[in-house]
Design an enzyme around this catalytic site. Sequence first.
Site, PDB file in Angstrom:
ATOM      1  N   SER A   1      34.399 -29.904 -30.644  1.00  0.00           N
ATOM      2  CA  SER A   1      33.862 -28.751 -31.497  1.00  0.00           C
ATOM      3  C   SER A   1      32.420 -28.544 -30.587  1.00  0.00           C
ATOM      4  O   SER A   1      31.662 -29.550 -30.318  1.00  0.00           O
ATOM      5  CB  SER A   1      33.297 -29.196 -32.908  1.00  0.00           C
TER       6      SER A   1
ATOM      7  N   LYS B   1      36.726 -25.798 -29.478  1.00  0.00           N
ATOM      8  CA  LYS B   1      36.331 -25.044 -30.937  1.00  0.00           C
ATOM      9  C   LYS B   1      34.981 -24.477 -30.900  1.00  0.00           C
ATOM     10  O   LYS B   1      34.204 -25.273 -30.704  1.00  0.00           O
ATOM     11  CB  LYS B   1      36.645 -26.064 -32.203  1.00  0.00           C
TER      12      LYS B   1
ATOM     13  N   LYS C   1      31.715 -22.584 -32.479  1.00  0.00           N
ATOM     14  CA  LYS C   1      30.938 -22.181 -33.848  1.00  0.00           C
ATOM     15  C   LYS C   1      30.716 -20.789 -33.719  1.00  0.00           C
ATOM     16  O   LYS C   1      30.175 -20.665 -32.608  1.00  0.00           O
ATOM     17  CB  LYS C   1      29.963 -23.019 -34.064  1.00  0.00           C
TER      18      LYS C   1
ATOM     19  N   ASP D   1      35.207 -21.245 -35.680  1.00  0.00           N
ATOM     20  CA  ASP D   1      34.874 -21.946 -36.639  1.00  0.00           C
ATOM     21  C   ASP D   1      33.520 -21.159 -37.342  1.00  0.00           C
ATOM     22  O   ASP D   1      32.341 -21.338 -36.763  1.00  0.00           O
ATOM     23  CB  ASP D   1      34.660 -23.377 -36.873  1.00  0.00           C
TER      24      ASP D   1
ATOM     25  N   GLU E   1      38.624 -20.315 -38.418  1.00  0.00           N
ATOM     26  CA  GLU E   1      38.476 -21.206 -39.354  1.00  0.00           C
ATOM     27  C   GLU E   1      37.324 -20.902 -40.437  1.00  0.00           C
ATOM     28  O   GLU E   1      36.035 -20.522 -39.915  1.00  0.00           O
ATOM     29  CB  GLU E   1      37.969 -22.474 -38.759  1.00  0.00           C
TER      30      GLU E   1
ATOM     31  N   ASP F   1      38.675 -24.850 -44.408  1.00  0.00           N
ATOM     32  CA  ASP F   1      38.101 -26.192 -44.224  1.00  0.00           C
ATOM     33  C   ASP F   1      37.234 -26.284 -45.658  1.00  0.00           C
ATOM     34  O   ASP F   1      37.918 -27.032 -46.563  1.00  0.00           O
ATOM     35  CB  ASP F   1      37.051 -26.059 -43.268  1.00  0.00           C
TER      36      ASP F   1
ATOM     37  N   LYS G   1      39.661 -32.889 -44.120  1.00  0.00           N
ATOM     38  CA  LYS G   1      38.452 -33.871 -43.781  1.00  0.00           C
ATOM     39  C   LYS G   1      38.592 -34.876 -44.945  1.00  0.00           C
ATOM     40  O   LYS G   1      38.369 -34.249 -46.315  1.00  0.00           O
ATOM     41  CB  LYS G   1      37.223 -33.195 -43.755  1.00  0.00           C
TER      42      LYS G   1
ATOM     43  N   GLY H   1      36.191 -32.860 -38.520  1.00  0.00           N
ATOM     44  CA  GLY H   1      35.147 -33.944 -38.317  1.00  0.00           C
ATOM     45  C   GLY H   1      33.766 -33.730 -38.957  1.00  0.00           C
ATOM     46  O   GLY H   1      33.496 -32.509 -39.347  1.00  0.00           O
TER      47      GLY H   1
HETATM   48  O1  LIG Z   1      33.627 -33.556 -34.312  1.00  0.00           O
HETATM   49  C1  LIG Z   1      32.832 -33.816 -35.326  1.00  0.00           C
HETATM   50  O2  LIG Z   1      32.802 -34.554 -35.944  1.00  0.00           O
HETATM   51  C2  LIG Z   1      32.512 -32.255 -35.768  1.00  0.00           C
HETATM   52  C3  LIG Z   1      33.369 -31.320 -36.033  1.00  0.00           C
HETATM   53  C4  LIG Z   1      32.558 -30.002 -36.527  1.00  0.00           C
HETATM   54  O3  LIG Z   1      32.277 -28.830 -35.834  1.00  0.00           O
HETATM   55  N1  LIG Z   1      32.177 -30.141 -37.716  1.00  0.00           N
HETATM   56  C5  LIG Z   1      31.600 -29.014 -38.401  1.00  0.00           C
HETATM   57  C6  LIG Z   1      32.321 -28.441 -39.386  1.00  0.00           C
HETATM   58  O4  LIG Z   1      31.804 -27.711 -40.157  1.00  0.00           O
HETATM   59  O5  LIG Z   1      33.474 -28.456 -39.342  1.00  0.00           O
HETATM   60  C7  LIG Z   1      30.235 -29.633 -38.939  1.00  0.00           C
HETATM   61  C8  LIG Z   1      30.308 -30.742 -39.860  1.00  0.00           C
HETATM   62  C9  LIG Z   1      29.045 -31.096 -40.290  1.00  0.00           C
HETATM   63  C10 LIG Z   1      27.922 -30.982 -39.828  1.00  0.00           C
HETATM   64  C11 LIG Z   1      27.820 -29.803 -38.915  1.00  0.00           C
HETATM   65  C12 LIG Z   1      29.146 -29.400 -38.556  1.00  0.00           C
END
Ligand SMILES: O=C(O)CCC(=O)N[C@@H](C(=O)O)c1ccccc1
Length: 368
Positions: free
Chosen positions: A135, A161, A163, A189, A214, A239, A263, A291
């Site tokens: 990501s 991926k 953002k 995403d 996403e 998600d 998740k 994640g």
């Molecule tokens: O690889 C990882 O653990 C992060 C993957 C990721 O982008 N998570 C995002 C999400 O929204 O899915 C995210 C989660 C928590 C905090 C920031 C971003």
Amino acid sequence: MKLEAVELRRIDIPLVRPFRTSFGEQITRDVLLVQASTDEGTGWGECVALADPVYSSEYVAGAEAVIADHLLPRLFTQQDLTARSVGPALRGVLGHRMAKAALEMAVLDAELRSYGISLGRYLGAERARVECGVSVGIAPTIDALLDEVGGYVAQGYRRIKLKIQPGWDLEPVRAVRDAFGVDLPLQVDANTAYDAATAPRLHALDEYGLLLIEQPFAEEDLHQHALLARRLVTPVCLDESVVSAAVAADAINRGACGVVNIKPGRVGGYLEAVRVHDVCAALGVPVWCGGMLETGIGRAANVALAALPNFRLPGDTSASDRYYAQDITEPFVLVDGQLAVPTGPGIGVEPRLDVLESMTTRVRTVRP
Ligand SMILES: O=C(O)CCC(=O)N[C@@H](C(=O)O)c1ccccc1
């Protein structure tokens, strides 16, 4: 099993670089770790709630409080506790899925360690290694983005991926396509950053051969997702919206998504995560493992989950060094774009106590 005590430990673990999304920027991770002590051994759980309630309504201090004040009192009374009895025992508390998931994970780890069974085997893993994606946060400039993506491609990640948010969407996708070609597995995403007014920007993404788009819209807005899904060739993935197997089935049946990001913390635990996996498989919808910037504790469990058969796209199960210079477990290392599924009992990893102590900001033990 009988639950005898639970250690709640908060650690501050710095990220190797700021991680910016449409809902903010992570520079360090405030993680709640749960260590369950039972009459048959101990187990580890990781709560994925962020420091602030910006991804979902949960946040780490609230998770710690609800665990200590409302969830553990319900588990301490259980005479024959098993991982499968945690969910029903906690049903009287509404929501708080990430908090519940951390407790269930710790009990499951303790249970499986006592039997000598790996989490992967218990959940139904069919692979010894899983394909890993990565990501990439919102970058300060396009050049900075291309440098970061280039580094991950060179490391062998099987999928990128990006953002996105309104104003940082078409340009970065076009730049990555121009720089790395049309064959690079690429997805975006939005973390709910779009609405009906900005949705047309997403229509323009349809020509870039993305694997999926996403969670463009609000968690509850399945209708908006279904409208977009009908209009695009690119699959819509959910998600934040998918908080249970029942919601996954409803979203799919409404045409709101063609792919699901699983998740375990978001759906209340690894047992519900398998139910989401199974429902999606039954409806012909592929899944991948999302994640939440987990440490090696949560990462170990996610890699085991990602080895189940309907996890048909690379997940956000990246190597430890994607986020952390030093993980609290032995690091997960990317080999040929894959991570090995732990084979030891339970989650198959242990935190390194010296590293854990150096990152601990507070620790307390809760007893009946
Ligand atoms: O690889 C990882 O653990 C992060 C993957 C990721 O982008 N998570 C995002 C999400 O929204 O899915 C995210 C989660 C928590 C905090 C920031 C971003």
